[in-house]
Enzyme design. Sequence first.
Site, mmCIF file in Angstrom:
data_model
loop_
_atom_site.group_PDB
_atom_site.id
_atom_site.type_symbol
_atom_site.label_atom_id
_atom_site.label_comp_id
_atom_site.label_asym_id
_atom_site.label_seq_id
_atom_site.Cartn_x
_atom_site.Cartn_y
_atom_site.Cartn_z
ATOM 1 N N ARG B 89 0.840 -1.202 0.000
ATOM 2 C CA ARG B 89 0.000 0.000 0.000
ATOM 3 C C ARG B 89 0.876 1.253 0.000
ATOM 4 O O ARG B 89 0.579 2.217 -0.697
ATOM 5 C CB ARG B 89 -0.956 -0.027 1.203
ATOM 6 C CG ARG B 89 -2.135 0.902 1.089
ATOM 7 C CD ARG B 89 -1.849 2.306 1.582
ATOM 8 N NE ARG B 89 -1.297 2.257 2.914
ATOM 9 C CZ ARG B 89 -0.327 3.047 3.343
ATOM 10 N NH1 ARG B 89 0.184 3.976 2.579
ATOM 11 N NH2 ARG B 89 0.156 2.907 4.562
ATOM 12 N N LEU B 130 10.977 14.714 1.484
ATOM 13 C CA LEU B 130 10.809 15.886 2.339
ATOM 14 C C LEU B 130 11.653 15.741 3.609
ATOM 15 O O LEU B 130 12.450 16.616 3.958
ATOM 16 C CB LEU B 130 9.327 16.061 2.708
ATOM 17 C CG LEU B 130 9.009 17.237 3.652
ATOM 18 C CD1 LEU B 130 9.286 18.574 2.963
ATOM 19 C CD2 LEU B 130 7.541 17.190 4.108
ATOM 20 N N THR B 131 11.509 14.595 4.290
ATOM 21 C CA THR B 131 12.157 14.386 5.582
ATOM 22 C C THR B 131 13.688 14.365 5.440
ATOM 23 O O THR B 131 14.218 13.887 4.438
ATOM 24 C CB THR B 131 11.684 13.047 6.182
ATOM 25 O OG1 THR B 131 10.253 13.068 6.222
ATOM 26 C CG2 THR B 131 12.235 12.828 7.580
ATOM 27 N N TRP B 161 14.692 8.507 5.015
ATOM 28 C CA TRP B 161 13.450 7.728 5.179
ATOM 29 C C TRP B 161 12.545 7.851 3.970
ATOM 30 O O TRP B 161 11.338 7.962 4.121
ATOM 31 C CB TRP B 161 12.675 8.185 6.426
ATOM 32 C CG TRP B 161 13.428 8.072 7.683
ATOM 33 C CD1 TRP B 161 13.874 9.097 8.453
ATOM 34 C CD2 TRP B 161 13.862 6.869 8.319
ATOM 35 N NE1 TRP B 161 14.559 8.618 9.530
ATOM 36 C CE2 TRP B 161 14.558 7.242 9.477
ATOM 37 C CE3 TRP B 161 13.714 5.504 8.021
ATOM 38 C CZ2 TRP B 161 15.122 6.317 10.339
ATOM 39 C CZ3 TRP B 161 14.272 4.582 8.876
ATOM 40 C CH2 TRP B 161 14.967 4.992 10.028
ATOM 41 N N ARG B 268 -9.225 -22.715 17.728
ATOM 42 C CA ARG B 268 -8.194 -23.152 18.668
ATOM 43 C C ARG B 268 -8.834 -23.683 19.949
ATOM 44 O O ARG B 268 -9.579 -22.957 20.626
ATOM 45 C CB ARG B 268 -7.281 -21.959 18.987
ATOM 46 C CG ARG B 268 -6.243 -22.226 20.047
ATOM 47 C CD ARG B 268 -5.151 -23.121 19.542
ATOM 48 N NE ARG B 268 -4.141 -23.354 20.564
ATOM 49 C CZ ARG B 268 -3.206 -24.298 20.459
ATOM 50 N NH1 ARG B 268 -3.138 -25.063 19.378
ATOM 51 N NH2 ARG B 268 -2.333 -24.456 21.421
ATOM 52 N N GLU B 363 3.936 10.518 7.522
ATOM 53 C CA GLU B 363 2.884 11.447 7.082
ATOM 54 C C GLU B 363 2.243 12.144 8.283
ATOM 55 O O GLU B 363 1.027 12.297 8.362
ATOM 56 C CB GLU B 363 1.864 10.723 6.201
ATOM 57 C CG GLU B 363 2.590 9.946 5.100
ATOM 58 C CD GLU B 363 1.911 9.969 3.753
ATOM 59 O OE1 GLU B 363 0.949 10.712 3.579
ATOM 60 O OE2 GLU B 363 2.394 9.253 2.866
ATOM 61 N N GLY B 364 3.101 12.575 9.196
ATOM 62 C CA GLY B 364 2.649 13.258 10.405
ATOM 63 C C GLY B 364 2.459 12.242 11.511
ATOM 64 O O GLY B 364 1.611 11.362 11.397
ATOM 65 N N THR B 365 3.235 12.349 12.579
ATOM 66 C CA THR B 365 3.126 11.368 13.661
ATOM 67 C C THR B 365 1.789 11.546 14.385
ATOM 68 O O THR B 365 1.109 12.564 14.238
ATOM 69 C CB THR B 365 4.251 11.533 14.699
ATOM 70 O OG1 THR B 365 4.041 12.766 15.401
ATOM 71 C CG2 THR B 365 5.632 11.547 14.058
HETATM 72 C C1 LIG Z 1 8.945 3.531 6.828
HETATM 73 C C2 LIG Z 1 8.985 5.007 6.671
HETATM 74 C C3 LIG Z 1 8.810 5.569 5.423
HETATM 75 C C4 LIG Z 1 8.869 6.954 5.265
HETATM 76 N N1 LIG Z 1 8.718 7.485 4.000
HETATM 77 C C5 LIG Z 1 8.901 8.819 3.818
HETATM 78 C C6 LIG Z 1 8.857 9.399 2.515
HETATM 79 O O1 LIG Z 1 8.585 8.710 1.518
HETATM 80 N N2 LIG Z 1 9.094 10.711 2.360
HETATM 81 C C7 LIG Z 1 9.397 11.522 3.428
HETATM 82 O O2 LIG Z 1 9.625 12.693 3.211
HETATM 83 N N3 LIG Z 1 9.432 11.017 4.681
HETATM 84 C C8 LIG Z 1 9.192 9.687 4.906
HETATM 85 N N4 LIG Z 1 9.247 9.160 6.168
HETATM 86 C C9 LIG Z 1 9.612 10.029 7.272
HETATM 87 C C10 LIG Z 1 8.471 10.389 8.215
HETATM 88 O O3 LIG Z 1 7.586 11.271 7.607
HETATM 89 C C11 LIG Z 1 9.088 10.957 9.492
HETATM 90 O O4 LIG Z 1 9.690 9.876 10.140
HETATM 91 C C12 LIG Z 1 8.075 11.637 10.379
HETATM 92 O O5 LIG Z 1 7.701 12.871 9.834
HETATM 93 C C13 LIG Z 1 8.599 11.832 11.799
HETATM 94 O O6 LIG Z 1 9.848 12.419 11.808
HETATM 95 P P1 LIG Z 1 11.042 11.817 12.674
HETATM 96 O O7 LIG Z 1 11.133 10.394 12.390
HETATM 97 O O8 LIG Z 1 12.218 12.653 12.411
HETATM 98 O O9 LIG Z 1 10.572 11.962 14.162
HETATM 99 P P2 LIG Z 1 10.648 13.253 15.088
HETATM 100 O O10 LIG Z 1 10.053 14.398 14.409
HETATM 101 O O11 LIG Z 1 12.047 13.402 15.588
HETATM 102 O O12 LIG Z 1 9.728 12.816 16.268
HETATM 103 C C14 LIG Z 1 10.155 11.932 17.337
HETATM 104 C C15 LIG Z 1 9.038 11.864 18.365
HETATM 105 O O13 LIG Z 1 8.796 13.165 18.895
HETATM 106 C C16 LIG Z 1 7.443 13.543 18.739
HETATM 107 N N5 LIG Z 1 7.372 14.973 18.497
HETATM 108 C C17 LIG Z 1 8.014 15.718 17.558
HETATM 109 N N6 LIG Z 1 7.681 17.008 17.641
HETATM 110 C C18 LIG Z 1 6.809 17.099 18.674
HETATM 111 C C19 LIG Z 1 6.096 18.184 19.273
HETATM 112 N N7 LIG Z 1 6.190 19.438 18.810
HETATM 113 N N8 LIG Z 1 5.287 17.906 20.318
HETATM 114 C C20 LIG Z 1 5.143 16.631 20.787
HETATM 115 N N9 LIG Z 1 5.783 15.593 20.258
HETATM 116 C C21 LIG Z 1 6.605 15.821 19.213
HETATM 117 C C22 LIG Z 1 6.976 12.737 17.554
HETATM 118 O O14 LIG Z 1 5.567 12.572 17.576
HETATM 119 C C23 LIG Z 1 7.723 11.431 17.775
HETATM 120 O O15 LIG Z 1 7.021 10.648 18.702
HETATM 121 C C24 LIG Z 1 9.121 7.789 6.379
HETATM 122 C C25 LIG Z 1 9.261 7.200 7.632
HETATM 123 C C26 LIG Z 1 9.182 5.833 7.788
HETATM 124 C C27 LIG Z 1 9.346 5.246 9.155
#
Ligand SMILES: Cc1cc2nc3c(=O)[nH]c(=O)nc-3n(C[C@H](O)[C@H](O)[C@H](O)COP(=O)(O)OP(=O)(O)OC[C@H]3O[C@@H](n4cnc5c(N)ncnc54)[C@H](O)[C@@H]3O)c2cc1C
Lengths: 252, 384
Positions: B89, B130-131, B161, B268, B363-365
């Site tokens: 997906r 983007l990331t 990522w 089961r 796509e936004g945690t």
């Molecule tokens: C399998 C996979 C595929 C991906 N594919 C793509 C892609 O195709 N293109 C792309 O651009 N990106 C991609 N990403 C990246 C993804 O969008 C980012 O991982 C995501 O935006 C989170 O960023 P980060 O991992 O740096 O976490 P961080 O931003 O460092 O966050 C770490 C933790 O802190 C929390 N946090 C952060 N800021 C705050 C706040 N202000 N208040 C409270 N909590 C907060 C977060 O919720 C999280 O729990 C992918 C990631 C994965 C795992």
Amino acid sequence: MRAIALVKKVPDTGIPLKVLPDGSDIDRSSLQYVMSPYDEYALEAALRLKDAGKLTELIALTVGDEGSEDVLRTALAKGADRAVRIQVENPDALDGLRTAERIAAWLKDQDVQVVFAGKEAVDDAAAQVHFYLAEFLGWPAVSYAVDCELDGDTLHLERETDRGEETVALPLPAIVAFDRARFEPRLPSLRGIMQAKRKPIDRVEPQGETRGAVVRVKVALPPAREAGTVTTSEFPQNVEELIAFLKEKKLI
Amino acid sequence: MDYLHLDDLLNEEQRMIRDMVRQFVDREIMPIIGEYWLKGEFPMHLVPRMAELGLFGPTFEEEYGGQGLDYLSYGIIMRELERGDSGIRSFASVQSSLAMYSIYRFGSEDQKRKYLPRMARGELLGCFGLTEPDAGSDPGSMRTVARREGDTWVLHGTKMWITNGSVADVAVVWAKDAEGVIRGFLVEKGTPGFSTQDIHTKISLRASVTSELILDEVRVPEAQRLPHAEGLRAPLTVLNHGRYGVAWGALGAAEAALDEAIAYARERIQFGRPIASFQIIQQRLVDMLARLTGVQAIGYRVAQLMNEGKARYTHISLFKRQATRVALDVARAAREVLGANGITVEYHALRHAVNLESTLTYEGTYDIHTLILGRDITGFEAFS
Ligand SMILES: Cc1cc2nc3c(=O)[nH]c(=O)nc-3n(C[C@H](O)[C@H](O)[C@H](O)COP(=O)(O)OP(=O)(O)OC[C@H]3O[C@@H](n4cnc5c(N)ncnc54)[C@H](O)[C@@H]3O)c2cc1C
């Protein structure tokens, strides 16, 4: 060359059946319906001939109520050019003979050279319609086909029977009924599904003689199987136990 | 599991689309997915099949290779694909909703004609960069820069990522110009200075390619810039679109996991009875059912709003936030019902659960959507 594919809407056999309390029918309220699987193979065989440029038009036909148009839409989505529904209110009350009568009455005025069918519909497994149809039309019919090829006015079929594989040739017009084929039925594409909306479904009134139909009197589930006997002993003792068991039951 | 018969709301054509994708998944994904997932490999041979079936960019007009599909149909496609695997997906989401949609929404007519039909046919694969290593939830802090030299842009930086990164023929890369304005560029594979490195250490979304994009003084002509993208709003608009599909996908994974858990519990036998006859198991299954049903209803309503052009980005945030969290919880709970069998890839619940960890983050945690919704209903921003 124009061909017809006969398609029937049947309950999905993957879903467990329940019988109505009065035993008059299966409980249809929670059923899901699909195109009968052997019809899918037959349709696929026809679509392949069409893809190869050997058919100018492929028409999907069903005898049924409005709800049975689902299978026609599916056939259209897969690539049939148009569809015909011979309208009957309660298709389940039709037996093979009456269904074939209605198809024959419509088909005799059409310029059609080949009829594709499944070897049976998986709901009643009667395997009658294509042979009755052959009788009414005076056309040759062959069942258990697994592949086919069209060469001029001859249809070459591969058959698989209990006696082995066989290749037969039929002069057209002819009827062929498919078993599980050597190829897989295609899935409709999104484009096909969207185009199917724009393809016509003709709804025709049933014609033809109406003879007495076979009536369903009662349905029941097969009795539950009793649990078997399991031996947990080692070889060769388990074999001895098996022999003793079979003797005791007077099976050997 | 569709307890409220929500799929009865589908019209005939939407039902056919559902059945088609479901059959594709049953026939062509289910038999192989466990093995690919374990190998950590995306089943590349599925790409031409998905293209043939029309699963890339189906919402666009026919001139751009689409079928003008409505958003409920699109959601259903994503749901059914993720019933198979989140990695499959994700591939379809990135191709359609991130890469193609960036071009569709912010590209020039020439760019749309050049790329979209070929991307729909699966001849060109796309990714969305983007990331960065130091810019995740806060993409505005990105460090990748775009320096203008006459009619050429010079890109420099690292993206992290990135789904489909190394297999993509065209990367949508977001970078900051000299004024700090974020702009989008189409960088083709093989452009000098552009390289990728796959991430092989994932224990989630294993049947999906995730890469680092390295841009070392990459020169692209002005014609490769997305002319209508200006500022962070542009990539965020695209992500908003993408996460609608992510949310539907999560529903598919959760439905598959719940169905599996119910079937298993009925079969089961322990203590002489099916485990489904124990109250604890029933309660677990019913909790899963109840939470999942709630999100399914959200999905249908958001789809309606999308089709009416009335969906706000906050509606999609709510859907994405709930769908991914509930799906993860459901899949995890399903795994528990399966006992030891549940930790293998012969069953699907745990594969879904660990995949869903990614959907909760990308796509936004979950937290970020909480903050988006919090800001919306209180008027106070709590991001920093
Ligand atoms: C399998 C996979 C595929 C991906 N594919 C793509 C892609 O195709 N293109 C792309 O651009 N990106 C991609 N990403 C990246 C993804 O969008 C980012 O991982 C995501 O935006 C989170 O960023 P980060 O991992 O740096 O976490 P961080 O931003 O460092 O966050 C770490 C933790 O802190 C929390 N946090 C952060 N800021 C705050 C706040 N202000 N208040 C409270 N909590 C907060 C977060 O919720 C999280 O729990 C992918 C990631 C994965 C795992």
